[in-house]
Scaffold this active site. Structure first.
Site, mmCIF file in Angstrom:
data_model
loop_
_atom_site.group_PDB
_atom_site.id
_atom_site.type_symbol
_atom_site.label_atom_id
_atom_site.label_comp_id
_atom_site.label_asym_id
_atom_site.label_seq_id
_atom_site.Cartn_x
_atom_site.Cartn_y
_atom_site.Cartn_z
ATOM 1 N N GLU A 59 -39.789 -3.529 -9.395
ATOM 2 C CA GLU A 59 -38.655 -3.809 -8.516
ATOM 3 C C GLU A 59 -39.093 -4.023 -7.077
ATOM 4 O O GLU A 59 -38.611 -4.915 -6.396
ATOM 5 C CB GLU A 59 -37.692 -2.621 -8.590
ATOM 6 C CG GLU A 59 -36.286 -2.972 -8.173
ATOM 7 C CD GLU A 59 -35.376 -1.758 -8.315
ATOM 8 O OE1 GLU A 59 -34.168 -1.938 -8.226
ATOM 9 O OE2 GLU A 59 -35.890 -0.642 -8.519
ATOM 10 N N ASP A 60 -40.021 -3.211 -6.626
ATOM 11 C CA ASP A 60 -40.293 -3.152 -5.191
ATOM 12 C C ASP A 60 -41.630 -3.740 -4.756
ATOM 13 O O ASP A 60 -41.913 -3.800 -3.571
ATOM 14 C CB ASP A 60 -40.276 -1.674 -4.725
ATOM 15 C CG ASP A 60 -38.952 -0.990 -4.994
ATOM 16 O OD1 ASP A 60 -37.956 -1.712 -5.190
ATOM 17 O OD2 ASP A 60 -38.927 0.251 -5.018
#
Ligand code: MN
Length: 392
Positions: free
Chosen positions: A76-77
């Protein structure tokens, strides 16, 4: 922050089949992927995935789950992709990390939809592998432990409400009572800090007025059981402010009348001894009516087992007692995480896998709208003029 050696030695202490190579690799992969990121509090981001992995190690989970804990925010990051994780760690881990990432994506949508529907989606989306849920619970637990870092009250309340409505019930249904209790109490401190502070003050007052009460009561119980030939370990656990709050709401007792703040657990070696213990306690002390519950012969829907009773015990004090075997106690604390045994390998046996079926049952229960008893009580938690835990 726990370092990689400490984490690995913790894992090795319960799992001699642990995959040290991949675990080390995941630790370093996460370190590199998050190297320029910071948490809201300003500390390096890597502290979060490591804390999540540590919670999973405390639940004594397998290597793939802990590796997933370390990697859970990389898709996600960071620049990491499913294919990179697949290449480096294999399909089992890549699918687990992907599953956790998908729940995080679902969370984004949760605010707009009705809670029951979201709950269903969440469960359905992840019920393929229960280990995704372990990682998500550990993730949420660490985020709740560090929620004070957020400035916005609105944001804190949104996260706490979601925790109370989705993750605490999920932990409950998975039998993970220790995590459930902590999630509830952390949410409570955000949602109704005023009420929690009142209870904390009252707890301090009671404690100051009955020093070493626990030791007095537990040693008297221990002697009595020993005289009757029952080998038992007695554990006292202070109730959380939230569990006391729920009780006050349900039983309509006032804070001033609150006396039993410690729950007693009697851990014995066999089911026979569970019943013998009840007999010994009820022969010596008066049992309080309607408090006796036999979850040994009829387990709760989440497979929790224990005998509950309340007695007018030593020193004429009203105490609640839970009686269970060591195995039942392990399940009461770690829930289905306790199915990983590490005797022959770190993979689950087929028998244990069959017990996953109740997760499907859970989906059904949620769909037909039957609330588990523990959560039915939440609907009564509304405090006029204060924050509401449930919006209808
Ligand atoms: Mn996370």
């Amino acid at each position: 922050m726990i370092n990689s050696e400490q984490l690995l030695s913790k894992i090795k202490s319960y799992n001699k089949f642990s995959n040290i190579g991949p675990l080390n690799k995941a630790y370093n992969f996460a370190l590199e992927a998050h190297k320029n990121q910071k948490r809201v509090s300003g500390i390096p981001y890597i502290a979060h995935p490591i804390a999540v992995a540590n919670i999973l190690a405390e639940l004594k989970l397998d290597s793939a789950t802990i590796i997933t804990g370390l990697l859970h925010d990389t898709l996600e990051d960071t620049k990491a992709t499913y294919d990179i994780v697949l290449n480096e760690f294999g399909k089992e881990v890549a699918d687990l990390v992907d599953g956790v990432t998908k729940i995080s994506a679902l969370e984004e949508k949760i605010a707009d939809n009705s809670q029951a529907e979201n709950f269903r989606k969440l469960i359905l989306a992840t019920s393929k592998d229960i280990r995704v849920l372990f990682v998500k619970l550990a993730d949420r637990l660490h985020n709740m432990r560090t929620i004070d870092a957020f400035q916005s009250t609105l944001k804190k309340k949104r996260i706490a409400k979601e925790t109370m409505e989705i993750y605490a019930p999920l932990a409950d249904r998975m039998g993970m009572n220790t995590i459930r209790d902590e999630l509830e109490d952390l949410s409570f401190s955000v949602l109704n800090n005023e009420a929690r502070n009142l209870i904390v003050e009252r707890l301090k007052f009671i404690k100051n007025n009955r020093l070493d009460n626990f030791n007095v009561v537990s040693s008297e119980l221990a002697v009595l059981l020993k005289e009757n030939g029952v080998e038992a370990i007695i554990i006292g656990r202070e109730k959380t402010p939230f569990s006391i709050w729920r009780k006050i709401q349900n039983k309509k007792i006032s804070l001033e009348h609150l006396t039993d703040i410690i729950g007693f657990r009697v851990i014995v070696n066999s089911i026979n001894e569970c019943y013998k213990t009840v007999g010994v306690l009820h022969s010596k002390y008066s049992a309080i009516p309607f408090k006796f519950k036999d979850y040994v012969s009829t387990p709760k829907i989440n497979k929790y087992q224990s005998i509950h009773t309340a007695i007018i015990g030593p020193k004429k004090q009203r105490i609640e007692v839970q009686i269970r075997t060591h195995e039942m106690n392990d399940f009461a604390e770690r829930g289905i995480a306790s199915h990983w045994k590490y005797k022959i390998s770190e993979k689950l046996s087929e028998l244990s896998l069959k017990q996953y079926d109740w997760l499907r049952d859970l989906v059904e229960i949620m769909e037909t709208g039957n609330s588990p008893e523990h959560y039915y009580e939440f609907t009564k938690l509304n405090v006029p003029g204060k924050c509401f835990l449930f919006y209808s």
